[in-house]
Design a protein around this motif. Structure first.
Motif, PDB file in Angstrom:
ATOM      1  N   ARG A   1     -98.522  17.881 -31.740  1.00  0.00           N
ATOM      2  CA  ARG A   1     -98.307  17.860 -33.142  1.00  0.00           C
ATOM      3  C   ARG A   1     -99.540  17.715 -33.947  1.00  0.00           C
ATOM      4  O   ARG A   1     -99.846  18.233 -34.937  1.00  0.00           O
ATOM      5  CB  ARG A   1     -97.459  16.550 -33.611  1.00  0.00           C
TER       6      ARG A   1
ATOM      7  N   PHE B   1     -87.550  26.599 -25.388  1.00  0.00           N
ATOM      8  CA  PHE B   1     -87.351  25.101 -24.789  1.00  0.00           C
ATOM      9  C   PHE B   1     -86.777  25.242 -23.363  1.00  0.00           C
ATOM     10  O   PHE B   1     -85.900  26.034 -22.931  1.00  0.00           O
ATOM     11  CB  PHE B   1     -86.031  24.488 -25.645  1.00  0.00           C
TER      12      PHE B   1
ATOM     13  N   SER C   1     -82.131  25.456 -32.237  1.00  0.00           N
ATOM     14  CA  SER C   1     -83.413  26.103 -31.664  1.00  0.00           C
ATOM     15  C   SER C   1     -83.104  27.470 -31.748  1.00  0.00           C
ATOM     16  O   SER C   1     -84.043  28.169 -31.623  1.00  0.00           O
ATOM     17  CB  SER C   1     -83.506  25.561 -30.130  1.00  0.00           C
TER      18      SER C   1
ATOM     19  N   TYR D   1     -91.899  24.695 -25.186  1.00  0.00           N
ATOM     20  CA  TYR D   1     -91.914  23.239 -25.258  1.00  0.00           C
ATOM     21  C   TYR D   1     -90.994  22.624 -24.232  1.00  0.00           C
ATOM     22  O   TYR D   1     -89.737  22.914 -24.134  1.00  0.00           O
ATOM     23  CB  TYR D   1     -91.319  23.017 -26.696  1.00  0.00           C
TER      24      TYR D   1
ATOM     25  N   TYR E   1     -88.660  17.266 -30.607  1.00  0.00           N
ATOM     26  CA  TYR E   1     -89.017  18.174 -31.390  1.00  0.00           C
ATOM     27  C   TYR E   1     -88.642  18.436 -32.824  1.00  0.00           C
ATOM     28  O   TYR E   1     -89.112  18.827 -33.957  1.00  0.00           O
ATOM     29  CB  TYR E   1     -89.022  19.682 -30.769  1.00  0.00           C
TER      30      TYR E   1
END
Length: 368
Positions: free
Chosen positions: A216, A333, A325, A229, A236
């Motif tokens: 971040r 992911f 997502s 990720y 997230y």
């Protein structure tokens, strides 16, 4: 400009970094910790004993592809893990096998006889929905209480009746004398440890690594095209649907002035003590040393997220995040935390190799 920013330097992130870099992509991989290799990280302690910082990681797989892929970055040391359980004052093989039953009950049954013996103990359940159902259906209440109930309660802080069937289904019951914990085709440990394997995997000129870095802090500063990720998916999305629960472990290491502490790699304590198991690393690594290091595992609700808790209500929360997502086509992911699934190491590697193929095929489609 990086082609990919990868968050997390465990198996999920490192495999994707290596594969994409080999295709000419520029990769930046970041991790909050001060080391690579994620939970598989190992290092030599003050006594020169190779230990696993986040508990024992024992490699096993049925996938020749996964084994060969990792074999590009390490030589292997053949190793078959064996586990004993401290039950009724005895140390007996886990998973339950013919020897376990004969030693516990003072019998001399054959394989056929032990099949009948277990069938006489079993409490048939239908449908099989929970971890309790799985075990009672195969071995009945007495063995369930000796081997599973207490261990599961310590590990998950839930009764097996509250957990998905997949948890205890991971531990089979055998009617032969096979005392290996795993029966996979390929069972071995990286000869020089996991960290060395990761170093080789990540040594490509197209890969840059930033440790002790929260993504971040850099995500709006460093330009990149696509994000991969491997952290917790709920984090997230700033926990907008609530926090996904995990179990963690408090590891207590002890180095002893003796060559060996126990007779096998791991001893489980299903009914006694606050810890679930003790592992002695020299069995896993094959090291010779006049001292030995062991680790006690105390499950806890607080700490690093290690084990997604397999329950219906948790899956429902995850499904909301997964749906969210889908509105982020530029973010992938993956891994145990990114997909909230209790994967073994080889399964994470297979998942990352599959994701790599998907990304490559998408890019080829775009070029066409």
């Amino acid at each position: 400009m990086y082609d990919f920013l990868i968050v997390g330097c465990g198996f999920a992130g490192a495999v994707l970094a290596e594969r994409l870099a080999a295709e000419g992509k520029k990769i930046l991989i970041v991790d909050k910790r001060d080391h690579i290799a994620g939970n598989a990280y190992d290092f030599y302690n003050e006594e020169g004993i190779l230990i696993h910082k986040y508990g024992p990681h024992i490699f096993h797989t049925n996938s020749e592809d996964v084994f060969k892929y990792l074999g590009k970055f390490t030589d292997w040391r053949p190793y078959e893990h064996r586990v004993l359980g401290s039950v009724d004052g005895q140390l007996v093989p886990i998973p339950i096998n013919l020897t376990t039953i004969n030693e516990l009950y003072g019998k001399n049954l054959t394989s056929d006889e032990v099949t009948d013996f277990l069938a006489s103990k079993a409490e048939k359940r239908s449908p099989i929905l929970t971890s309790e159902d799985v075990v009672l259906n195969v071995v009945g209440k007495e063995l369930y209480e000796k081997f599973f109930k207490g261990y599961t309660k310590k590990q998950w802080d839930l009764d097996p009746s509250e957990l998905d069937a997949s948890v205890t289904a991971r531990v089979p019951t055998r009617t032969n004398k096979d005392d290996r914990y795993f029966t996979d085709t390929f069972q071995a440990m990286p000869k020089n440890g996991y960290t060395e394997m990761f170093k080789k995997m990540l040594s490509h000129k197209n890969i840059s690594i930033m440790l002790q870095t929260d993504y971040r802090d850099i995500v709006d500063v460093i330009p990149f095209k696509t994000l991969i990720y491997t952290g917790p998916i709920d984090s997230y999305f700033d926990y907008c649907y609530g926090k996904l629960p995990y179990r963690s472990i408090d590891f207590r290491f002890e180095t002893l002035n003796q060559e060996n502490y126990q007779s096998t790699g791991t001893v489980n304590y299903p009914t006694s003590n606050l810890y679930t198991r003790i592992t002695e690393f020299k069995f896993l690594t094959g090291q010779k040393n006049e001292k030995t290091t062991i680790v006690y595992e105390y499950p806890t609700a607080e700490g690093d997220p290690y084990y997604p808790i397999p329950r219906k209500q948790n899956q429902e929360i995850y499904n909301q995040y997964k749906k969210l997502s889908e509105d982020h086509p530029n973010v992938y992911f993956t891994g145990r935390l990114g997909t909230y699934k209790y994967y073994n190491m080889d399964q994470v590697v297979a998942q990352s190799l599959a994701l790599f193929r998907k990304i490559k095929s998408r890019e080829e489609d775009v070029r066409e």
